[in-house]
Design an enzyme around this catalytic site. Structure first.
Site, PDB file in Angstrom:
ATOM      1  N   ASN A 132     -46.708  43.041 -46.124  1.00 16.17           N
ATOM      2  CA  ASN A 132     -47.171  41.685 -45.579  1.00 16.17           C
ATOM      3  C   ASN A 132     -48.020  40.901 -46.634  1.00 16.17           C
ATOM      4  OD1 ASN A 132     -47.588  39.874 -43.327  1.00 16.17           O
ATOM      5  ND2 ASN A 132     -49.670  40.721 -43.132  1.00 16.17           N
ATOM      6  N   GLY A 175     -41.722  29.231 -42.919  1.00 17.79           N
ATOM      7  CA  GLY A 175     -40.923  30.164 -43.938  1.00 17.79           C
ATOM      8  C   GLY A 175     -41.127  29.764 -45.364  1.00 17.79           C
ATOM      9  N   GLU A 202     -50.115  32.378 -52.703  1.00 20.71           N
ATOM     10  CA  GLU A 202     -49.184  33.283 -52.047  1.00 20.71           C
ATOM     11  C   GLU A 202     -47.772  33.192 -52.654  1.00 20.71           C
ATOM     12  OE1 GLU A 202     -49.216  33.073 -47.698  1.00 20.71           O
ATOM     13  OE2 GLU A 202     -51.170  32.299 -47.800  1.00 20.71           O
ATOM     14  N   LEU A 210     -45.750  37.020 -36.720  1.00 23.07           N
ATOM     15  CA  LEU A 210     -46.950  36.912 -35.809  1.00 23.07           C
ATOM     16  C   LEU A 210     -46.942  38.432 -34.840  1.00 23.07           C
ATOM     17  CD1 LEU A 210     -47.577  33.231 -35.218  1.00 23.07           C
ATOM     18  CD2 LEU A 210     -48.466  34.566 -36.918  1.00 23.07           C
ATOM     19  N   LEU A 258     -46.627  42.386 -33.926  1.00 22.98           N
ATOM     20  CA  LEU A 258     -46.805  43.588 -34.445  1.00 22.98           C
ATOM     21  C   LEU A 258     -45.438  44.476 -34.586  1.00 22.98           C
ATOM     22  CD1 LEU A 258     -49.428  45.254 -35.054  1.00 22.98           C
ATOM     23  CD2 LEU A 258     -49.458  46.214 -32.732  1.00 22.98           C
ATOM     24  N   HIS A 297     -51.356  38.145 -46.500  1.00 24.61           N
ATOM     25  CA  HIS A 297     -52.172  37.311 -45.429  1.00 24.61           C
ATOM     26  C   HIS A 297     -53.024  36.565 -46.362  1.00 24.61           C
ATOM     27  CE1 HIS A 297     -54.932  37.479 -42.179  1.00 24.61           C
ATOM     28  NE2 HIS A 297     -56.095  37.639 -42.945  1.00 24.61           N
TER      29      HIS A 297
HETATM   30  C1  GRF Z   1     -48.834  32.540 -44.774  1.00 19.38           C
HETATM   31  O1  GRF Z   1     -50.113  31.873 -45.010  1.00 19.38           O
HETATM   32  C2  GRF Z   1     -49.047  33.916 -44.836  1.00 19.38           C
HETATM   33  O2  GRF Z   1     -50.081  34.407 -45.527  1.00 19.38           O
HETATM   34  C3  GRF Z   1     -49.357  34.147 -43.172  1.00 19.38           C
HETATM   35  O3  GRF Z   1     -48.680  33.302 -42.583  1.00 19.38           O
HETATM   36  C4  GRF Z   1     -48.224  32.162 -43.365  1.00 19.38           C
HETATM   37  C5  GRF Z   1     -46.876  31.960 -43.185  1.00 19.38           C
HETATM   38  O4  GRF Z   1     -46.584  30.760 -43.920  1.00 19.38           O
HETATM   39  N1  GRF Z   1     -49.194  35.700 -43.223  1.00 19.38           N
HETATM   40  P1  GRF Z   1     -44.919  30.334 -44.162  1.00 19.38           P
HETATM   41  O5  GRF Z   1     -44.408  30.480 -42.991  1.00 19.38           O
HETATM   42  O6  GRF Z   1     -44.420  31.292 -45.268  1.00 19.38           O
HETATM   43  O7  GRF Z   1     -44.951  28.955 -44.667  1.00 19.38           O
END
Ligand code: GRF
Length: 228
Positions: A103, A9, A175, A86, A88, A105
């Site tokens: 989302n 998270g 991110e 993780l 769908l 990625h």
């Molecule tokens: C991140 O790398 C995101 O891009 C992917 O899953 C990971 C989640 O990391 N979808 P976190 O749980 O937010 O640290």
């Protein structure tokens, strides 16, 4: 906004830090996870945000969809952000929230996405391909994994001696900055119904002004006009 998360998270935390202590028109009010042990649940509870587990494994998809929609409705949710979720998302939920579910990625989609492409596997595949650039992608969610229209991307260079863990860490840093900014733009666009304009602003800023190796929050907000 509701956040769906299966893991630690850190992106959820970035959204909480950005939105729940400031008046930015959007706030995380609900966290849903498919896993009891998700670190994201602990982060939500620490921030006094409603957090629930909706188990997906071994349950009929209809039940999952109904429970999810009920939680979203009772939380009066307008926007959904997946952050390391993780599973769908059930088609009924995608249908109800189309255009309002996003989302993030950890690669430049459409490359290195799709079913099974999550976590370290993404970065291993990027390195194995010989790509010189990876990055982060924020995109709309549809009924397939990592498939919806792209909202924002930010490149991260691959280094010659890179490791999956090193690349993952540098992408994650981006991110945490890109996701809140893209969501704030989307939230403003949903209120103002200027989606196309907002998308162009994100695209222009992300593709044309690329501070390397990673933008600071201030640089990104300036580039996107979020300080106006
Ligand atoms: C991140 O790398 C995101 O891009 C992917 O899953 C990971 C989640 O990391 N979808 P976190 O749980 O937010 O640290």
């Amino acid at each position: 906004m509701a956040v769906f998360a299966s893991g630690g998270g850190s992106n959820l935390q970035a959204l909480i830090d950005q939105f729940n202590h400031a008046q930015r028109g959007v706030r995380v009010t609900l966290v849903l996870s498919d896993r009891e042990d998700a670190g994201a649940l602990r982060r939500a509870r620490a921030a006094q945000i409603d957090a629930s587990v909706i188990t997906v494994a071994g349950r009929p998809p209809d039940y999952v969809a109904r429970e999810t929609l009920a939680a979203l409705e009772s939380g009066d949710v307008d926007l959904i952000a997946l952050a390391g979720y993780l599973r769908l998302v059930p088609p009924a939920v995608v249908g109800r929230y189309r255009g309002r579910i996003v989302n993030i990625h950890p690669a430049l989609l459409p490359a290195f996405g799709g079913k099974g492409m999550y976590g370290m596997r993404v970065h291993e595949a990027v390195l194995a391909s010989g790509s010189t650039v990876s990055g982060a992608t924020v995109h709309h969610v549809d009924e397939q994994y990592d498939d919806g229209r792209i909202i924002a991307q930010w490149p991260v260079p691959v280094l010659t001696d890179d490791t999956p863990a090193g690349l993952a860490a540098r992408v994650l840093e981006v991110e945490h900055i890109l996701y809140p900014a893209a969501i704030e733009i989307l939230a403003r666009a949903l209120v103002n119904e200027e989606t196309a304009v907002a998308r162009d602003r994100v695209a222009a800023a992300c593709f044309l002004k690329v501070p390397q190796p990673a933008p600071t929050e201030a640089e990104l907000r300036e580039a996107l006009g979020l300080n106006d």
